[in-house]
Design an enzyme around this catalytic site. Sequence first.
Site, PDB file in Angstrom:
ATOM      1  N   GLU A 135      -3.962  -3.102   5.938  1.00 40.94           N
ATOM      2  CA  GLU A 135      -3.726  -2.967   4.497  1.00 40.94           C
ATOM      3  C   GLU A 135      -2.751  -4.051   4.055  1.00 40.94           C
ATOM      4  O   GLU A 135      -1.680  -4.211   4.641  1.00 40.94           O
ATOM      5  CB  GLU A 135      -3.185  -1.581   4.150  1.00 40.94           C
ATOM      6  CG  GLU A 135      -2.823  -1.393   2.692  1.00 40.94           C
ATOM      7  CD  GLU A 135      -3.911  -1.839   1.719  1.00 40.94           C
ATOM      8  OE1 GLU A 135      -3.578  -2.502   0.718  1.00 40.94           O
ATOM      9  OE2 GLU A 135      -5.106  -1.522   1.973  1.00 40.94           O
ATOM     10  N   CYS A 232     -17.047  -2.173  -5.170  1.00 42.43           N
ATOM     11  CA  CYS A 232     -17.462  -1.106  -6.094  1.00 42.43           C
ATOM     12  C   CYS A 232     -17.643  -1.726  -7.474  1.00 42.43           C
ATOM     13  O   CYS A 232     -17.154  -1.203  -8.476  1.00 42.43           O
ATOM     14  CB  CYS A 232     -16.476   0.051  -6.099  1.00 42.43           C
ATOM     15  SG  CYS A 232     -14.776  -0.401  -6.470  1.00 42.43           S
TER      16      CYS A 232
END
Length: 465
Positions: A135, A232
């Site tokens: 991350e 997305c």
Amino acid sequence: MNEPNFPENFISILSAEPGFDAGNFINAHQNTESPTSIRLNPFKKHALKTDGQVPWCVDGYYLNTRPSFTFDPLFHAGCYYVQEASSMFIDHILKTIRPDKDEPVKILDLCAAPGGKSTLINSAIGADDLLVANEIIKTRVPVLCDNLNRWGTANSIVSNNDPKDFGRLTGFFDIILADAPCSGSGMFRKDPAAMNEWSEANVNLCHQRQERILADVYPALKEDGYLIYSTCSYSHQENEEILDWLCDTFNMESLPIPMVRQTHHDKEWGIVETRSEKHQAFGYRFYPGQAKGEGLFAACLKKKEQADDAPSFKAKGHQKLALQEIEIVKRYLIEPENYYYNKINDDWLAINRIHKESLDTLQRYLYIKKSGVRIGKLMGKDLVPDHELALSIHTNKDAFLQTELTYEQAIQYLRRENIDINPTDKGWSLMCFEGEPLGWAKLLPNRINNYYPKEIRILASPPTP
């Protein structure tokens, strides 16, 4: 329901995209709610009531209604993950490119928080395979660690690095998943507020950021390794144009992904297969109203260029003074000889032995936040167990007391409150609900000390019956 307040020109721009049906799309956003779906943890078998399988994911299921997951102890035990159904398509891609699982692989989830795709990958691989969940944003790392802790395996490592840092790990990974930061239009139904943040200018900025991220991480992929790319977003610039850029810049080979597995040959998935303009690279689009899920784009490409040799670094072995402590720590894991044990400050950790050299190498080049399972601290010959050990599937439960809780007691425990129990034994106990460990408590003659981590305790009030 009112008509969605789509950004100006959004529908007209989207109308040029492959397989897009404006009427269907608007109706889905106006008249249907986002489906609720979960993915079961295959390492913690527990029967849950569901409403049909997500066809492209073995462990994915839809729910009739959206319950309060916060107040479900089995969620906190890691028995399932609440994940949007379309994003589970990564499971189908993994099983397509790696049907046999003969050779161990190293997989990088580059933009991993909060951990949905990392736990999905972790479910699809074996103990001899290694997952590195990275991350970039430091504040998002704890939730990634928490979700992998709940999943309970010892073959994952969490790092907090920029994609460019992976350029030093040339040819290290067999598979890289880049679920790239994007303009987010695929989440409009689930998060209508995202419509206010969307703009064509932001799409172009995201496109540039995606190119930079992919260029930075590309050297870390080995020859004949696979890059899974997903967003997305519905925007052509962030999807098909990125595929053409990858083929142009790195001569990558696009791979078709079959739309229907043999076990689901009679079911229509509603996924739109697309081809990029220049290289005819394969991509897969999910539109609400056609596929049962939110907006997603996914593709898989293969690296054909020869990669430099992967770096390797072997750290020195344990100091002899620690060997006696290692023998004590081993008591708390099943099949203890399968693990490599290391100590960070006062904490003992274990990772599958096959991953020792990889861990040594990654520690040399990356900022590691979690590796394998944290066992705990030794106080003399006694262990002060870590929360990770409670949720691990590798814990030797026979080494500890186990206390079964009612639902009300489990919620009290997860809120870090006092629990009304009169223990008959003394010592560290796994606090369990329906046989699934939630965490630790110390049983004393007149009370119970609740050791559930305060940073992840339930803060909300229980729903009124």
